[in-house]
Structures are given as structure tokens and as C-alpha cells.
Write an enzyme that holds these catalytic residues in place. Structure first.
Site, PDB file in Angstrom:
ATOM      1  N   ASN A 318     -78.160  -9.192  76.213  1.00  0.00           N
ATOM      2  CA  ASN A 318     -77.301  -8.794  77.329  1.00  0.00           C
ATOM      3  C   ASN A 318     -77.520  -7.320  77.657  1.00  0.00           C
ATOM      4  OD1 ASN A 318     -75.492  -9.153  79.374  1.00  0.00           O
ATOM      5  ND2 ASN A 318     -73.770  -9.741  78.066  1.00  0.00           N
ATOM      6  N   HIS A 349     -64.919  -9.249  78.193  1.00  0.00           N
ATOM      7  CA  HIS A 349     -65.240 -10.668  77.996  1.00  0.00           C
ATOM      8  C   HIS A 349     -64.013 -11.558  78.190  1.00  0.00           C
ATOM      9  CE1 HIS A 349     -69.073  -9.343  76.157  1.00  0.00           C
ATOM     10  NE2 HIS A 349     -69.480 -10.557  76.459  1.00  0.00           N
TER      11      HIS A 349
END
Length: 463
Positions: A318, A349
Site C-alpha cells: 500500500n 481504515h
């Protein structure tokens, strides 16, 4: 999920068409902005229906902030509003939709838009509200000197190449792409006359796109064959725990973690290919003279699977989110940058408890891994056989540490996460704490305190 894949495949075709028929030599910047924005809005509505209104509300709220807020506070207001709105949407996933909602709901694009909003706000603050001497070299390079127009702002946040799955990119890079300066700027960094060229080459992204589509296809096959056959939940099944030894559980943990990766490989590599197909993502020329199209790449699979340190693994997983965390948090906070960066990552998140188990564990293991590397690595660099043994051991420990850390991220809830760590005897937590207690800490320089001209200024003062 079907809508997601359909939109991304259609976006891929649209990206090729965009590069060929709406290239900078065929259409004005305004036309390119408008097309990218309208198609992005269409994809959002098609994929998420009326839930896509959340994307547009957040975008317009922050456009108002960007134009009305004072420059010294623009990044703070934008951050609070964007992260606050995103957090409210994350809360709704649990208390309205409960745990059963698919991961491809509207919060995914909202997370990407939040990254872009805060990135642009920080870079606008750097460009207008701070002196060049106060900035790091990277901050100075990415600083935005003028507020974008509404069309530029909408295009940057809602363009069809990245609205579904990202990645986040820097505003100046995106504007250079739309205006046709993106590739040219990178090519000027190389002396082509020394290489025998009479003029600048014209790199094509087709090869990079085909290569990434092959990775996407392989990832999809692995997802369909492995992921569903090796569910993470089985590792806390009572019968499994009773019949297997600790080492067997460790081995199975590695297998199920590997099986969970193809989903991310598929989504991120396809998103990267879409941007490349549109002509966006050129990053320059490597040492061998090969054109690189990895400016927006979100992962390096080879480096992930061969990582010999926790840091190396995180840097290649990521990637664009890690860059965002560094630019809006790590480089700007005055205290505890590592811990605060992990906390922001968890909050971004969502609010599932498993995320916080993962990121809090990640803080502990990161600090322990850094202490081991700083205190011990130099003893194993020579001779070569010793270095090979060291690399093998650190690879094994790194891969198992990552598996141990991310398992709650997949499980989401509190009970499965605690049950998992109990079955693992909290061994990584205990070992990390022991390492931090035994090995001396060697603090690293924090980039926010090292602006680009500081060294030069210090040398002038000394003279």
C-alpha cells in the site's frame, strides 16, 4: 463486487480512449478535466447508487474550506472535516449495516478522497503559508502555489481513473498529466544527447499496462482458487486448535495470510494499469535506461514476498497510503511520529476493533524491529555466508511477524482477535517488549526538523 470489477474494466477501456483521442495534443486541459470528472461521477453513481452522495458532499464541503479558510489553518480544518466525515461513515458501517457489509462499499472511494483532500490541503499550506526554507526538499517540490479552480479540484478528486480504487496521487503530478507536461518533466531529468538521442523519446505505457494486466489475471485466479479455500477464520476453529501444535499453527497462519493477498494484488494492480493506460504514472528512466511506469504503483510484490525487515515490508505494501501517512502525519507531527502515524492509519481504515489490534501491535513490532536492526545488523554483513544466513532468518521472522500482526485486521471483531493471540501465546508481543527492554534505543532524525536549506544555513553560519 461485480459492479466494482465492471467499472474498473470499463475504466480501463475509457483510459485507452482518453489517451488516444483526448490526449493533450487533441483536447484542451478543460475538456480533459471535464471528461475525467463526468466519467468519475458516473462510475461512482453506477457502483454505489445514492450512497455516492457522501463522496460529493465531502468534496464540496472541503472545497468551501479550501476557499474560505485561512492558509495557516487550511490543512487543519480540511483534515478534521475529512477524517471526521469518514469516521462517521465508518461508524455507520457497524451500527447501521453491521459487520456483514461488503468491503467494496462507498467507504472505499471515500477513503481515497480523504487522502486526496488532506494531501492537497497540506501541499497548499506548504506552497502559500510557509517559506521555502521551512520545507523539506519533497515538500518544496510538491508545494501548490495557487488555489485550484472548481473544475481542477473536482477532476483531481473524482476522476474516473482513481475514484473506485485509487490510488492517491499528488495534485501537481495530476495537473501536469492533464496539461500534458507529466512525461516531459520526467524525461528532462535525463541527458538524452549523451544517450544518442536527437530529441526526447516518446515512452508508451502499453507494455507496462499489459504486464500489470497479466499480474491482475494471475491474482484473480489465485483469489478464486486459494482465498476461499483457506479462510482466516479456520485458524481459530476449536477443532483446529485442539489438534495442531504451535508450529503447525504458525505454518497455517502463513498460508492463510498468503491466500488473503491476491485480492489486494488484483485491485491495486488493476487500478495502477488504468492510470497507466490513460498515460498517467510515468516515473522516469531507471539505471538501465528502461522507462518506468510506477509513479502510482501501490505495491511491489517481489519486495513484499522477499522482505527481510518489517520496515521493508511496510514500504512496499500500500505504497501510496504509506506516502500519504508520511506527508500528512509523520513529517508534520512534533512528537511520537511512528505511534501517531499508526493511529492515523487505523482511524483511516475504520473503527473495527481488529484494525486497532493490528496497528497497535504494528507499533510495538516496528519499534522492536528497528532496535534489533540498529543494534545487531552490522555484525552480520560479512562474511557472505553469514549474511545469507542472516537474510534467511530475518525473512522468516519478518513474514511470520507480518502474519501475526495482520490476522486481527482480517478478523475485525474483538473476540476472534483475542482468541487468535491467545492461541499464539502472545509470543510476538512478549518478544518485542523484551527486545525494547534489553536493547538500547537509537533515535532516528525526524525529517520535519530537517528542512531542505537547514544544512546550508548552518554551514554559512559556521563560516
Amino acid at each position: 463486487q461485480i459492479n466494482f470489477v465492471a467499472c474498473q474494466l470499463f475504466a480501463l477501456l475509457a483510459a485507452f480512449w482518453f489517451r488516444v483521442y483526448l490526449g493533450p495534443s487533441h483536447a484542451s486541459s478543460a475538456v480533459r478535466h471535464a471528461f475525467a470528472t463526468l466519467f468519475g461521477i458516473y462510475f461512482a453513481v453506477f457502483c454505489f447508487g445514492w450512497y455516492s452522495i457522501h463522496l460529493f458532499v465531502l468534496v464540496m464541503m472541503n472545497y468551501g474550506i479550501m476557499n474560505m479558510a485561512s492558509i495557516p489553518n487550511i490543512h487543519r480544518y480540511s483534515f478534521v472535516v475529512a477524517m471526521g466525515y469518514l469516521t462517521l461513515c465508518h461508524i455507520s458501517r457497524i451500527y447501521i449495516f453491521h459487520y456483514g457489509i461488503l468491503t467494496t462499499d462507498f467507504s472505499g472511494p471515500l477513503m481515497i478522497i480523504t487522502q486526496k483532500i488532506t494531501t492537497l490541503a497540506c501541499q497548499l499550506h506548504d506552497g502559500i503559508g510557509r517559506q521555502a526554507e521551512e520545507l523539506t526538499a519533497e515538500q518544496n517540490r510538491l508545494a501548490v502555489k495557487t488555489r485550484p479552480s472548481l473544475l481542477e479540484y473536482l477532476s483531481y478528486l473524482l476522476n474516473f481513473m482513481s475514484i473506485i480504487a485509487g490510488p492517491c496521487s499528488n495534485y501537481k503530478d495530476y495537473i501536469a498529466f492533464i496539461e500534458g507536461r507529466h512525461v516531459h518533466m520526467k524525461l528532462l531529468e535525463v541527458n538524452w544527447k549523451q544517450k544518442g538521442y536527437d530529441r526526447l523519446p516518446d515512452p508508451s505505457p502499453t507494455g507496462a499496462v499489459m504486464y500489470k494486466l497479466c499480474i491482475t489475471l494471475v491474482s484473480l485466479i489465485l483469489f478464486l482458487t486459494l482465498t476461499k479455500n483457506f479462510p482466516m477464520a479456520y485458524i481459530i476453529d476449536n477443532e483446529f486448535l485442539e489438534k495442531t501444535s504451535f508450529l503447525s499453527r504458525l505454518g497455517y497462519l502463513y498460508v492463510v495470510t498468503q491466500a488473503a493477498k491476491p485480492k489486494y494484488y488484483f485491485a491495486w494492480t488493476l487500478a495502477d494499469a488504468i492510470n497507466n493506460a490513460a498515460g498517467y504514472g510515468f516515473s522516469g528512466v531507471d539505471e538501465k535506461g528502461v522507462f518506468r511506469w510506477d509513479l502510482l504503483s501501490n505495491l511491489n510484490i517481489w519486495n513484499i514476498e522477499t522482505a527481510t525487515s518489517f520496515k521493508m515490508y511496510l514500504e512496499n505494501w500500500n505504497i501510496q497510503t504509506a506516502a500519504w501517512l508520511k506527508r500528512v502525519c509523520y513529517d508534520r507531527v512534533p512528537w511520537y511520529p511512528t505511534a501517531l502515524t499508526f493511529v492515523l492509519s487505523a482511524l483511516w481504515h475504520g473503527i473495527y476493533p481488529g484494525y486497532y489490534f493490528t496497528f497497535l501491535t504494528g507499533i510495538l513490532i516496528t519499534l522492536a524491529a528497528r532496535a534489533i536492526r540498529n543494534n545487531c545488523r552490522h555484525y552480520f554483513l560479512a562474511p557472505v555466508p553469514l549474511k545469507v544466513v542472516y537474510d534467511i532468518v530475518t525473512w522468516l521472522v519478518t513474514q511470520l511477524a507480518v502474519c501475526y500482526t495482520v490476522a486481527p485486521f482480517v478478523m475485525l471483531a474483538v473476540e476472534p482477535a483475542i482468541k487468535f493471540y491467545k492461541s499464539m501465546y502472545f509470543h510476538m508481543h512478549i518478544l518485542s517488549i523484551l527486545v525494547l527492554l534489553v536493547l538500547p534505543a537509537r533515535p532516528q532524525a525526524h525529517s520535519v526538523r530537517r528542512p531542505q536549506n537547514q544544512v546550508t544555513q548552518n554551514s554559512i553560519k559556521n563560516k
